[in-house]
Design an enzyme around this catalytic site. Structure first.
Site, PDB file in Angstrom:
ATOM      1  N   TYR A 239      55.343  86.048  45.701  1.00  0.00           N
ATOM      2  CA  TYR A 239      53.890  86.141  45.787  1.00  0.00           C
ATOM      3  C   TYR A 239      53.265  84.847  45.274  1.00  0.00           C
ATOM      4  O   TYR A 239      53.319  84.542  44.081  1.00  0.00           O
ATOM      5  CB  TYR A 239      53.360  87.318  44.978  1.00  0.00           C
TER       6      TYR A 239
ATOM      7  N   LEU B 124      48.607 102.855  50.921  1.00  0.00           N
ATOM      8  CA  LEU B 124      47.360 102.959  51.671  1.00  0.00           C
ATOM      9  C   LEU B 124      47.460 102.281  53.036  1.00  0.00           C
ATOM     10  O   LEU B 124      46.450 101.953  53.646  1.00  0.00           O
ATOM     11  CB  LEU B 124      46.209 102.340  50.862  1.00  0.00           C
ATOM     12  N   GLY B 125      48.699 102.077  53.501  1.00  0.00           N
ATOM     13  CA  GLY B 125      48.889 101.484  54.818  1.00  0.00           C
ATOM     14  C   GLY B 125      48.218 100.131  54.942  1.00  0.00           C
ATOM     15  O   GLY B 125      47.557  99.842  55.947  1.00  0.00           O
TER      16      GLY B 125
ATOM     17  N   GLY C  58      45.702  99.114  53.564  1.00  0.00           N
ATOM     18  CA  GLY C  58      44.253  99.268  53.586  1.00  0.00           C
ATOM     19  C   GLY C  58      43.719  99.942  54.836  1.00  0.00           C
ATOM     20  O   GLY C  58      42.565 100.378  54.865  1.00  0.00           O
ATOM     21  N   PHE C  59      44.551 100.081  55.868  1.00  0.00           N
ATOM     22  CA  PHE C  59      44.083 100.695  57.111  1.00  0.00           C
ATOM     23  C   PHE C  59      43.709 102.160  56.904  1.00  0.00           C
ATOM     24  O   PHE C  59      42.742 102.655  57.500  1.00  0.00           O
ATOM     25  CB  PHE C  59      45.162 100.571  58.192  1.00  0.00           C
TER      26      PHE C  59
END
Length: 344
Positions: free
Chosen positions: A66, A216-217, A219-220
């Protein structure tokens, strides 16, 4: 339940059984603080980190990839201020090179592992990492060699507990025979249930905690965007994930209707329903589950924490059950580095 008035601290669980470290029942994924999801706000990110401790979200997850180490360095002051209050997890195995910005190699060889841990210890400013994951599996390196090298780090006091990411059930069992594995981290959400083929069952049998990333996929599932190509910045890596653009995104957006309906019935957000579903995998599959949603905003951190207090009914779970099987598009453009590619 209001999404803005969360107070107190979330419940706790133990990673990997009764002898493992105690953590909040929901953790925090720090990836987005450094890159991948567009521009970042350092002050907001640091405020969000402080909110994790206040809410009892004590499993803090990062990785050396990251920001090419920048994420670990960013976390260092927070870690120093709260070392006794958090359980610190980081990962190795995905190699980046300064001379090839888009290069992503997988390294599991013992020499690389020994080098990687020293770099992470230095960047994080700690003497010991609480939970050290193999981020991805290189099938060309014997698993016993890789896990054996990781076990040496435990004996040397550089690492307390071992984890794996994106491995199959068979690979988890093979690794556990070399050294106990505390946690398995893989994508698991209403949109992504590949891990239920073998990894979840193996983790339950062995007493390994499951740590779902992207619950949360990306954000989707929150409704934050409808089409990555149209709605997100050019620096956002979700623009390159097949399920979030074009016809796939349009088809997948239609799958969110039962999530929105259940959220309205509870007076909460779709994101909270998606997280509550992941949290309840614990009871469904008989293992400890600690999802690690990420955010750069305090309000979202508290909203996510509040989801640990939501219980979905059997009828609501049944309404959500078919979603994953109808999702259009893969998780990544190249699925070769995921566990599902090695399921056979």
């Amino acid at each position: 339940m209001s999404t803005t008035d969360f107070t107190g601290r979330i419940d706790t669980v133990r990673l990997g059984g009764p002898d493992g470290p105690e953590v909040g029942a929901q953790g925090f994924g720090a990836m987005g603080i450094s890159e991948f999801y567009g521009d970042t706000d350092e002050a907001a990110a640091r405020d969000t980190l402080e909110a994790t401790v206040e809410a009892g979200v004590t499993l803090i997850d990062t990785a050396d990839i990251y920001g090419s180490g920048a994420n670990e360095e960013f976390l260092a002051p927070f870690v120093a201020a709260h070392r006794d209050e958090i359980v610190l997890a980081t990962k190795f195995a995905i190699e980046r090179r300064a001379d090839a910005p888009h290069h992503r190699g997988i390294r599991n060889d013992p020499a690389y592992i020994r080098e990687a841990v020293e770099n992470s210890l230095r960047r994080l400013g700690v003497e010991t990492i609480d939970l050290y994951y193999m981020h991805r599996r290189d099938p060309d390196i014997p698993l016993a060699d890789s896990v054996g090298a990781m076990a040496e780090l435990v004996r040397a006091g550089k690492v307390r507990h071992l984890g794996l990411s994106e491995v199959t059930g068979a690979e988890l069992r093979e690794a556990y025979a070399v050294h106990p594995i505390t946690a398995l981290q893989s994508e698991w959400s209403l949109f992504s249930r590949d891990v239920e083929r073998s990894a979840v069952g193996a983790a339950a049998d062995l007493g390994v905690t499951f740590v779902p990333y992207s619950p949360l996929g990306r954000g989707f599932l929150t409704g934050a965007f409808a089409d990555a190509t149209k709605d997100l910045s050019t620096s956002d890596f979700r623009r390159h994930q097949p399920r979030f653009s074009g016809e796939n995104a349009e088809r997948n957006a239609a799958l969110l209707e039962p999530v929105r309906k259940i959220a309205a019935a509870h007076g909460v957000t779709p994101a909270q329903i998606a997280l509550a579903w992941v949290q309840q995998r614990s009871a469904v599959h008989g293992l400890t589950v600690v999802p690690i949603p990420g955010t750069r905003k305090r309000a979202r951190l508290l909203e996510n924490a509040a989801a640990t207090r939501i219980t979905l009914t059997a009828d609501e779970l049944a309404a959500l059950e078919p979603i994953a099987g109808q999702v259009a598009g893969d998780r990544y453009p190249d699925m070769s580095f995921t566990s599902v590619a090695r399921e056979g």
